[in-house]
Design an enzyme around this catalytic site. Sequence first.
Site, PDB file in Angstrom:
ATOM      1  N   GLU A 116      10.513 -20.520  86.341  1.00 28.81           N
ATOM      2  CA  GLU A 116       9.901 -19.695  85.290  1.00 28.81           C
ATOM      3  C   GLU A 116      10.759 -18.443  85.228  1.00 28.81           C
ATOM      4  O   GLU A 116      10.615 -17.545  86.035  1.00 28.81           O
ATOM      5  CB  GLU A 116       8.441 -19.404  85.643  1.00 28.81           C
ATOM      6  CG  GLU A 116       7.667 -18.926  84.439  1.00 28.81           C
ATOM      7  CD  GLU A 116       7.877 -17.459  84.126  1.00 28.81           C
ATOM      8  OE1 GLU A 116       8.916 -17.115  83.498  1.00 28.81           O
ATOM      9  OE2 GLU A 116       7.014 -16.659  84.520  1.00 28.81           O
ATOM     10  N   GLU A 141      15.751  -9.569  81.165  1.00 29.05           N
ATOM     11  CA  GLU A 141      15.855  -9.863  82.605  1.00 29.05           C
ATOM     12  C   GLU A 141      17.087 -10.704  82.936  1.00 29.05           C
ATOM     13  O   GLU A 141      17.518 -10.740  84.081  1.00 29.05           O
ATOM     14  CB  GLU A 141      14.620 -10.569  83.188  1.00 29.05           C
ATOM     15  CG  GLU A 141      13.358  -9.742  83.128  1.00 29.05           C
ATOM     16  CD  GLU A 141      12.180 -10.420  83.795  1.00 29.05           C
ATOM     17  OE1 GLU A 141      12.367 -11.126  84.807  1.00 29.05           O
ATOM     18  OE2 GLU A 141      11.050 -10.225  83.307  1.00 29.05           O
TER      19      GLU A 141
HETATM   20  C1  LIG Z   1       9.022 -14.671  86.731  1.00 22.00           C
HETATM   21  S1  LIG Z   1       8.936 -14.812  88.475  1.00 22.00           S
HETATM   22  C2  LIG Z   1       8.277 -16.442  88.661  1.00 22.00           C
HETATM   23  C3  LIG Z   1       7.650 -16.684  90.019  1.00 22.00           C
HETATM   24  C4  LIG Z   1       7.048 -18.066  90.216  1.00 22.00           C
HETATM   25  N1  LIG Z   1       8.065 -19.110  90.070  1.00 22.00           N
HETATM   26  C5  LIG Z   1       5.937 -18.313  89.253  1.00 22.00           C
HETATM   27  O1  LIG Z   1       6.150 -19.102  88.310  1.00 22.00           O
HETATM   28  O2  LIG Z   1       4.856 -17.739  89.397  1.00 22.00           O
HETATM   29  C6  LIG Z   1      10.619 -14.971  88.877  1.00 22.00           C
HETATM   30  C7  LIG Z   1      10.919 -14.934  90.355  1.00 22.00           C
HETATM   31  O3  LIG Z   1      12.270 -15.273  90.540  1.00 22.00           O
HETATM   32  C8  LIG Z   1      12.845 -14.445  91.520  1.00 22.00           C
HETATM   33  N2  LIG Z   1      14.292 -14.424  91.200  1.00 22.00           N
HETATM   34  C9  LIG Z   1      14.891 -13.913  90.092  1.00 22.00           C
HETATM   35  N3  LIG Z   1      16.221 -14.108  90.135  1.00 22.00           N
HETATM   36  C10 LIG Z   1      16.471 -14.751  91.304  1.00 22.00           C
HETATM   37  C11 LIG Z   1      17.674 -15.210  91.926  1.00 22.00           C
HETATM   38  N4  LIG Z   1      18.854 -15.026  91.359  1.00 22.00           N
HETATM   39  N5  LIG Z   1      17.576 -15.823  93.123  1.00 22.00           N
HETATM   40  C12 LIG Z   1      16.356 -16.003  93.724  1.00 22.00           C
HETATM   41  N6  LIG Z   1      15.209 -15.574  93.194  1.00 22.00           N
HETATM   42  C13 LIG Z   1      15.242 -14.961  91.986  1.00 22.00           C
HETATM   43  C14 LIG Z   1      12.133 -13.122  91.353  1.00 22.00           C
HETATM   44  O4  LIG Z   1      12.216 -12.325  92.519  1.00 22.00           O
HETATM   45  C15 LIG Z   1      10.728 -13.575  91.005  1.00 22.00           C
HETATM   46  O5  LIG Z   1       9.924 -13.706  92.152  1.00 22.00           O
END
Ligand SMILES: C[S@@+](CC[C@H](N)C(=O)[O-])C[C@H]1O[C@@H](n2cnc3c(N)ncnc32)[C@H](O)[C@@H]1O
Length: 379
Positions: A139, A148
């Site tokens: 997501e 973002e």
């Molecule tokens: C919009 S949230 C979605 C969280 C979860 N998958 C959900 O659907 O409830 C995006 C998540 O991706 C993580 N994230 C973003 N870019 C990332 C990256 N390059 N590597 C690992 N995690 C990442 C963020 O820290 C965040 O917790």
Amino acid sequence: MRGSADGVAGDRTGTSNGGTAVDKDVDFANYFCTYAFLFHQKEMLSDRVRMDAYFNAVFENKHHFVGKTVLDVGTGSGILAIWAGQAGARKVYAVEATKMSEHARELVKANNLQDVVEVIEGSIEDITLPEKVDVIISEWMGYFLLRESMFDSVICARDRWLKPTGVMYPSHARMWLAPIRSGLGDQKKGDYEGAMDDWICFLGETKTYYGVDMSVLTKPYSEEQKKYYLQTSLWNNLHPKQVLGRPAIVKEIDCSTATVDDILNIRTSVSSSITAEQTRLCGFGGWFDVHFRGSKENPAQHEIELTTAPSEDYCTHWGQQVFLLHPSVPVSEGDYLTLDFSMNRSKENHRLMEVELSCEIKNSSGKMLPPFRKMFYIE
Ligand SMILES: C[S@@+](CC[C@H](N)C(=O)[O-])C[C@H]1O[C@@H](n2cnc3c(N)ncnc32)[C@H](O)[C@@H]1O
């Protein structure tokens, strides 16, 4: 609210922004840090439209998961990885950049999936997996889809870890734009004028009490306030009746093939016609949808759509982004709009966006109204 993203690039470089280096520490401090709070994860977990779409996409398409390997990019609380495990995946790699990974690990264990779901703390760009996967689920969508810039990370994961026969969840995305009416324009204009009245009082007081004339700063202050009140797009939950004309698609993305170059600069010309009776065009509303269709070779049994379009019945935490005109423009049914739309990343922060909109309106009697061009910031 999604995670904030208001940092500036420095000198310790890491992830790339389509060729431009990005300071990893600053990016972490300004972007990732918010995702480390359960409060923010809970906000996303409480979005029923979002949750239902991903839940149904997984459980109505179990054939994509049973016995398969899955990578969850940015697992956050671990919810999508847990669903993939419950749907029968053999192994799920759940990668999360922040300390939220510790909560995710706990949650996985509390739901008895520790033998299936492996939570890995780290950036997806930096980690190594022992195998390629059948499914990538993520997501990644920000305001107006691309704020973002998290889709870059999903592209990186796909190119490194998805099998050639693999499936993307979601598989497709679209950005939409439509002419709207809104009372927010007048409100923001009032806020701007109030800020400038306050500035004039401040100038007088500073001169009287402290002997310094600050009026030379009036122009930059006015520009700063104008940008804040009049040129920054707003989060809004639009009612469908506020949409004045046919929405247009400004970008379509195939998540299985898109490259970072494809999403760095979005540029398109679209048209729309006003469907409401005499009214005022107050600006434009932007939103997105994503689809879960599987792949050509391995299609979904039940296609699922997640839409953030204006709706009477539900709203999402993404809402819509509203780009307001000052002043608004009188329009009526049958008026024809031609729009040149472009969206680029901010030079100071690759996770924020700058939008330029040029508009020509031909009214129903064939007369052209004066064209206009506006810059907006998605902060
Ligand atoms: C919009 S949230 C979605 C969280 C979860 N998958 C959900 O659907 O409830 C995006 C998540 O991706 C993580 N994230 C973003 N870019 C990332 C990256 N390059 N590597 C690992 N995690 C990442 C963020 O820290 C965040 O917790």
